[in-house]
Scaffold this active site. Structure first.
Site, PDB file in Angstrom:
ATOM      1  N   ASP A 188       0.877  -1.163   0.000  1.00  0.00           N
ATOM      2  CA  ASP A 188       0.000   0.000   0.000  1.00  0.00           C
ATOM      3  C   ASP A 188       0.923   1.225   0.000  1.00  0.00           C
ATOM      4  OD1 ASP A 188      -1.364   2.246   0.814  1.00  0.00           O
ATOM      5  OD2 ASP A 188      -2.433   1.268   2.457  1.00  0.00           O
ATOM      6  N   GLN A 194       0.911   6.532   1.008  1.00  0.00           N
ATOM      7  CA  GLN A 194       1.650   7.622   1.648  1.00  0.00           C
ATOM      8  C   GLN A 194       3.105   7.661   1.208  1.00  0.00           C
ATOM      9  OE1 GLN A 194       0.101   9.888   3.269  1.00  0.00           O
ATOM     10  NE2 GLN A 194      -1.793   8.887   3.924  1.00  0.00           N
TER      11      GLN A 194
HETATM   12  N1  7TS Z   1      -3.653   3.433   2.705  1.00  0.00           N
HETATM   13  C1  7TS Z   1      -3.074   4.417   3.394  1.00  0.00           C
HETATM   14  C2  7TS Z   1      -1.713   4.197   4.006  1.00  0.00           C
HETATM   15  C3  7TS Z   1      -3.730   5.636   3.517  1.00  0.00           C
HETATM   16  O1  7TS Z   1      -3.142   6.625   4.204  1.00  0.00           O
HETATM   17  C4  7TS Z   1      -5.014   5.808   2.939  1.00  0.00           C
HETATM   18  C5  7TS Z   1      -5.804   7.065   3.141  1.00  0.00           C
HETATM   19  C6  7TS Z   1      -5.546   4.761   2.206  1.00  0.00           C
HETATM   20  C7  7TS Z   1      -4.845   3.580   2.116  1.00  0.00           C
HETATM   21  C8  7TS Z   1      -6.840   4.873   1.488  1.00  0.00           C
HETATM   22  O2  7TS Z   1      -6.710   5.734   0.405  1.00  0.00           O
HETATM   23  P1  7TS Z   1      -7.957   6.156  -0.486  1.00  0.00           P
HETATM   24  O3  7TS Z   1      -7.427   7.198  -1.385  1.00  0.00           O
HETATM   25  O4  7TS Z   1      -8.404   4.931  -1.207  1.00  0.00           O
HETATM   26  O5  7TS Z   1      -8.995   6.659   0.475  1.00  0.00           O
HETATM   27  N2  7TS Z   1      -5.469   7.773   4.305  1.00  0.00           N
HETATM   28  C9  7TS Z   1      -6.137   8.799   4.831  1.00  0.00           C
HETATM   29  C10 7TS Z   1      -5.664   9.482   5.958  1.00  0.00           C
HETATM   30  O6  7TS Z   1      -4.633   9.211   6.549  1.00  0.00           O
HETATM   31  N3  7TS Z   1      -6.530  10.474   6.268  1.00  0.00           N
HETATM   32  O7  7TS Z   1      -7.525  10.449   5.374  1.00  0.00           O
HETATM   33  C11 7TS Z   1      -7.311   9.403   4.484  1.00  0.00           C
END
Ligand code: 7TS
Length: 406
Positions: free
Chosen positions: A198, A201
């Site tokens: 994943d 970040q």
């Molecule tokens: N994995 C990580 C490490 C993340 O930080 C996030 C979203 C996701 C997966 C999911 O991403 P999405 O774009 O599919 O929603 N993190 C966060 C956060 O830290 N604050 O709001 C969303």
């Protein structure tokens, strides 16, 4: 890196919130968008709007060309071997669900094991827990140390011959801890397991080379790296993607549907079309392409260095204030620009609300990672997270505001 010049590309940064100059420190949730990205989206709608991959007319050809050009930019950006390894999805969440439902449902059985870690975002836990209910395999969770870094020995001890897949984040969204994905992937591969990372970040903040990391799947979201919401990427090694069944059915993902004796026989498109059913998020893909151009213009090493320097500066000054408690590892070389903290006698939500009064946007709560909070024995945390447009002056103001709370 000329931050003042960069800031001019982001109209939102000049607005005021609650009578104060906006300070945006919630970049781990989503980043702001430069004019270059919104202009690319507007240009697509104003001048080229058409569906992709299905018509011979000029507009459709232009839209298809722009859409596929973005795939090429993304593929180069993360050093994929092949364009067919780049699948457009809604975001990291959908990318992981795609792997869980497509690869997981067809490869995991009762006696198999999946290895996750206790520092995962819920989007890298819940899809596996959902399909576990269908297939009955075991999920193991590698432990986290008190400084919020991965317990490598525990990780290794939980790898067994039954472990089919290891799913880990590259950078934690709570603590900013950077996992040594290359080392973890090597150990997992030696064990015969495949690896999903994943990268939500990580991709926005550092140079990623999926071949060098040698991971099998890598997921990320466009909106955390200057791009629009609703677009993300699943990178997958071609041989794996080729052997996986489709995730969703519909237009675009089929080669042929033929009706015979009350039944439709279906064959799938070549990659990556097999995984892109229906009309895709065309403007999102084009916007993400523009975001990548923008980041390449700065250079990912510069992006990483800027955030590292700002993090060191912030941590140093926060440590000088007794009532601020910092969480996560003290080894800043293992951290990205995410700063989890608490303020004595004030709840995380109140800290965020008080900051908002001063125009400072930070996040508070569990940040979709409840297990990690349980381990660190925290009810919740406050989090400041940086990006390319943040400055030392903004950090000074933030700390001045925190110091004034009582
Ligand atoms: N994995 C990580 C490490 C993340 O930080 C996030 C979203 C996701 C997966 C999911 O991403 P999405 O774009 O599919 O929603 N993190 C966060 C956060 O830290 N604050 O709001 C969303």
């Amino acid at each position: 890196m000329d931050i003042q010049k960069i800031r001019l590309d982001f109209p939102i940064l000049s607005r005021k919130v609650n009578g104060n100059q906006l300070i945006y420190f919630d970049n781990a949730a989503t980043t702001q968008k430069p004019r270059q990205v919104t202009d690319a989206i507007t240009d697509y709608y104003n001048n080229h709007n058409a569906n992709v991959h299905r018509a011979v007319h000029t507009l459709s050809m232009e839209a298809t060309e722009a859409y596929e050009e973005s795939r090429e930019k993304i593929s180069n950006f993360i050093s994929a071997r092949n364009l067919s390894e780049i699948v457009f999805v809604r975001g990291t969440t959908e990318a992981i669900n795609l792997v869980a439902y497509s690869w997981g449902l067809s490869n995991l059985n009762k006696d198999d094991e999946v290895l996750l870690s206790l520092m995962e975002h819920h989007s890298n836990i819940v899809p596996w827990e959902i399909i576990r209910k269908h297939k009955g395999f075991t999920i193991n969770y590698a432990k986290i140390k008190q400084d919020a870094t991965l317990d490598f020995e525990d990780f290794e001890s939980k790898l067994s011959k039954k472990t089919k897949i290891v799913c880990l984040n590259h950078v934690s969204n709570i603590t900013g801890t950077i996992n040594d994905v290359k080392r973890l992937a090597k150990v997992a591969h030696e064990n015969g397991s495949i690896v999903l990372v994943d990268g939500a970040q990580a991709v926005p903040h550092m140079k990623i080379d999926v071949q060098e990391l040698d991971v099998d799947f890598y997921a990320f979201s466009g909106h955390k790296m200057l791009g629009p919401t609703g677009i993300g990427v699943l990178y997958g090694k071609k041989e794996l993607l080729e052997n996986m069944p489709p995730f969703q059915g519909g237009g675009e993902m089929i080669k042929e549907v033929s009706y015979n004796k009350n039944k439709c026989e279906v064959s799938w498109s070549e990659l990556p079309g097999k995984f892109e059913a229906g009309t895709p998020n065309i403007c999102g893909v084009i916007g993400l392409g523009a975001a990548i151009e923008y980041l390449k213009g700065i250079g990912m090493e510069e992006v990483y260095e800027h955030e590292k320097e700002l993090t060191e500066y912030t941590v140093k000054h926060m440590k000088e204030c007794d009532k601020i408690k910092l969480y996560g590892t003290n080894d800043l070389s293992k951290r990205c620009g995410i700063i989890p903290f608490g303020v004595r006698d004030i709840s995380a939500h109140d800290v965020a609300l008080l900051c908002d009064n001063y125009g400072i946007m930070i996040r508070s709560g569990y940040h979709c990672a409840q297990p990690l909070h349980e381990i660190l024995k925290l009810k919740s945390s406050a989090r400041a997270s940086f990006y390319i447009y943040n400055t030392r002056e903004e950090v000074d103001r933030f700390i001045e505001v925190l110091k004034a709370f009582n």
